[in-house]
Structure formats: structure tokens, C-alpha cells
Motif scaffolding. Structure first.
Motif, short mmCIF file in Angstrom:
data_model
loop_
_atom_site.label_atom_id
_atom_site.label_comp_id
_atom_site.label_asym_id
_atom_site.label_seq_id
_atom_site.Cartn_x
_atom_site.Cartn_y
_atom_site.Cartn_z
N GLN A 53 2.25 11.84 -0.80
CA GLN A 53 3.70 12.31 0.31
C GLN A 53 3.49 12.48 1.38
N ALA A 54 2.16 12.31 1.00
CA ALA A 54 0.97 12.50 2.77
C ALA A 54 0.07 12.11 3.49
N VAL A 55 0.02 10.87 4.90
CA VAL A 55 -1.08 10.55 4.71
C VAL A 55 -2.44 11.28 5.97
N ALA A 56 -3.24 11.68 6.22
CA ALA A 56 -3.86 11.68 7.20
C ALA A 56 -5.40 10.50 7.26
N HIS A 98 0.78 -1.45 -0.13
CA HIS A 98 0.16 0.28 0.44
C HIS A 98 1.15 1.64 -0.02
N ILE A 99 1.65 0.94 0.77
CA ILE A 99 2.48 2.68 1.08
C ILE A 99 2.90 2.34 -0.32
N VAL A 100 3.93 1.32 -1.11
CA VAL A 100 4.38 1.52 -1.89
C VAL A 100 3.56 2.29 -3.62
N LYS A 101 2.77 1.91 -3.27
CA LYS A 101 1.18 2.75 -4.16
C LYS A 101 1.35 3.53 -3.94
N PHE A 102 1.31 4.36 -2.62
CA PHE A 102 0.56 5.48 -2.69
C PHE A 102 1.55 6.45 -3.40
N LYS A 103 3.35 6.26 -2.92
CA LYS A 103 4.02 7.04 -2.98
C LYS A 103 4.53 7.35 -4.99
N SER A 104 4.13 5.86 -5.73
CA SER A 104 4.47 5.21 -6.24
C SER A 104 3.44 6.76 -7.52
N LYS A 140 -15.12 8.57 20.11
CA LYS A 140 -13.94 8.56 20.27
C LYS A 140 -13.49 7.85 19.46
N LEU A 141 -13.09 9.48 18.08
CA LEU A 141 -12.09 8.92 16.47
C LEU A 141 -11.32 9.82 17.53
N GLU A 142 -10.47 9.77 16.03
CA GLU A 142 -8.58 9.99 15.92
C GLU A 142 -8.23 10.54 14.59
N THR A 143 -7.66 11.50 14.03
CA THR A 143 -7.44 11.91 12.85
C THR A 143 -5.99 11.63 13.41
N VAL A 144 -4.85 10.94 12.73
CA VAL A 144 -3.49 11.21 12.75
C VAL A 144 -3.19 11.44 10.96
N VAL A 145 -1.87 12.34 11.24
CA VAL A 145 -1.35 12.90 10.14
C VAL A 145 0.10 12.07 9.83
N TYR A 146 0.46 11.39 8.74
CA TYR A 146 1.95 11.26 8.49
C TYR A 146 2.67 11.36 6.84
N ASP A 147 3.76 11.97 7.51
CA ASP A 147 5.01 12.31 5.99
C ASP A 147 5.20 11.43 5.94
N PHE A 174 3.55 5.42 9.91
CA PHE A 174 2.95 5.25 9.81
C PHE A 174 2.42 3.34 9.35
N GLY A 175 3.19 2.51 8.28
CA GLY A 175 2.64 1.26 8.80
C GLY A 175 2.12 0.43 9.69
N GLY A 176 3.12 0.75 10.83
CA GLY A 176 2.64 0.63 12.13
C GLY A 176 1.12 0.84 12.59
N TYR A 177 0.93 1.55 12.84
CA TYR A 177 -0.90 2.36 12.45
C TYR A 177 -1.52 1.50 11.75
N TYR A 178 -0.97 2.09 10.29
CA TYR A 178 -2.03 1.26 9.51
C TYR A 178 -1.98 -0.36 8.92
N GLY A 179 -1.22 -0.87 9.39
CA GLY A 179 -1.44 -2.15 9.17
C GLY A 179 -2.33 -2.95 10.24
N SER A 180 -2.25 -2.39 12.10
CA SER A 180 -2.37 -2.65 12.82
C SER A 180 -3.63 -2.65 13.50
N PHE A 181 -4.18 -1.77 13.24
CA PHE A 181 -5.39 -0.60 13.88
C PHE A 181 -6.91 -0.79 12.59
N TYR A 182 -7.72 -1.35 12.78
CA TYR A 182 -9.27 -0.91 12.20
C TYR A 182 -9.59 -0.89 13.30
N SER A 183 -10.89 -0.02 12.38
CA SER A 183 -12.23 -0.41 13.68
C SER A 183 -13.19 -0.42 12.92
#
Length: 223
Positions: free
Chosen positions: A107-110, A97-103, A176-183, A145-154
């Protein structure tokens, strides 16, 4: 006189119940000192929610808010309509997924997730109660980002005249909502640039909450 007291009591109760309606409260925030560097990035907006309607609403409103602030943001349901974002994935899938996003130039994910949903039993007496925030002020484990994105889902979809004091017991649904931004251009454990944790009380629907939520989140990032 009794009629006037009755009318006044009814009015006060109406105001009371109105004030107990849906509310959005930011409970915790953090942002990196150099977060402004992300504002020029191409940002992918992801909302990890079970139902597509809620995902689309939140992604649409958050990306719209970012665009209004002059940022280049795209909702993931538009960029990747065939990708299910709300599921646990393994490390290999995360990397794909990260490779796809970058390609694709992102450059960032909210990323927005529903961390918890619960029902509270509340007793309110002559003016209400105060409920504290949920989220601790330490984000040390969020760096990659990969650690959060891969392990946590709602696992969630988404009120000069004396008036006698009164007491009311009622239930409130707390989201309880959370928004995180990754570079994504930074080293793995230094990618986190912002976190906004919020508590939404008694939301009527995702449609009624998504836009004000997006505005509150953006306010925390840009102030």
C-alpha cells in the motif's frame, strides 16, 4: 616545551582530520500531517542504485529500521529479485509496476535515490567551513508516485597554548540522497506523504553509510 607543543599540535591535527571524515546531514524534510496513517500499511522499500550490493544494503537497512519501529516493510530485492529498479521506464511500464505492487498487497512505497554526486574543493582554516543544504523546500511536483518512479533514476553506484592558524585545501565527495514515501491508495497527485533529503560527505562505502542513513531517515518520519 617544544616537544609538548609538537605533541599537542599532532593531537589537534588528528582530531581535525577525524572530524572531516564521513558525515550524514539531513538538509530538508517534509511530511504530510496524516503520515501516521501509513504506519499500518505494507511498505515496499526500493533503493535505485546502479550496483546490486548498494541497493541491497540500503533496502535492507531501511526496511530493518521500519520493522524495528513496528512497520511491515519488505526490501524490493527480496520481493522482486528479477526486477531492475534503476532505469527509466515509460508510462505503461510504470502502471504495470504499480498494479503488481498493489496486487501483492503493498500500500506504500519508500523510495531512495542518489540524486547527485560531485566533488567539492574546500579550503579550511582554523575550525572549518559551513556548507548549506542543496534541496529546496517545495515538493509540489512530487505528488504522484508514478511520475517520480517512472522518470527519475540514479546514475550513481555509491578531521593556555597558542597554536598557529593553518589553512588546508582538500577534496570532498558529496552524495545527495533523497528518500520519498508514497501512499499508493491515495489519488494520483496526493500520494506523497514524506520526503527526506540528505547530504553524505566522503562516505567510505555503502556498508558504512546505509545503517546510519536509515536511522536518520526513520527519525525524520517518526518524530
Amino acid at each position: 616545551m617544544k616537544r609538548k607543543l609538537s605533541v599537542l599540535s599532532t593531537l589537534l591535527l588528528t582530531i581535525f582530520f577525524y572530524n572531516c571524515g564521513p558525515s550524514i546531514k539531513v538538509t530538508d524534510t517534509w511530511k504530510a500531517p496524516d503520515i501516521n496513517n501509513v504506519k499500518g500499511d505494507k511498505i515496499l522499500v526500493i533503493a535505485r542504485m546502479d550496483d546490486m550490493a548498494s541497493r541491497q544494503l540500503f533496502e535492507q537497512e531501511i526496511s530493518s529500521a521500519l520493522k524495528e519501529a513496528g512497520m511491515d516493510a519488505t526490501a524490493s530485492y527480496i520481493a522482486y529479485p528479477n526486477t531492475t529498479v534503476n532505469k527509466k521506464i515509460n508510462d505503461a511500464e510504470v502502471k504495470e509496476h504499480i498494479v503488481k505492487f498493489k496486487s501483492d498487497g503493498y500500500q506504500a512505497v519508500a523510495l531512495t535515490v542518489v540524486k547527485d554526486v560531485k566533488t567539492e574543493i574546500n579550503t579550511q582554516e582554523s575550525g572549518g567551513y559551513v556548507s548549506g543544504g542543496y534541496y529546496p523546500g517545495f515538493y509540489g511536483g512530487y505528488g504522484r508516485f508514478g511520475g517520480y518512479y517512472g522518470s527519475f533514476y540514479s546514475p550513481y553506484g555509491m578531521g593556555g597554548t597558542y597554536v598557529p592558524s593553518s589553512q588546508r585545501t582538500y577534496e570532498s565527495d558529496i552524495y545527495k540522497l533523497e528518500t520519498v514515501v508514497y501512499d499508493l491508495s491515495r489519488d494520483d497527485n496526493k500520494q506523497l506523504v514524506a520526503v527526506v533529503a540528505s547530504k553524505i560527505t566522503d562516505p567510505d562505502s555503502a556498508a558504512g553509510i546505509a545503517k546510519p542513513y536509515a536511522k536518520k531517515v526513520l527519525a525524520q518520519f517518526t518524530k
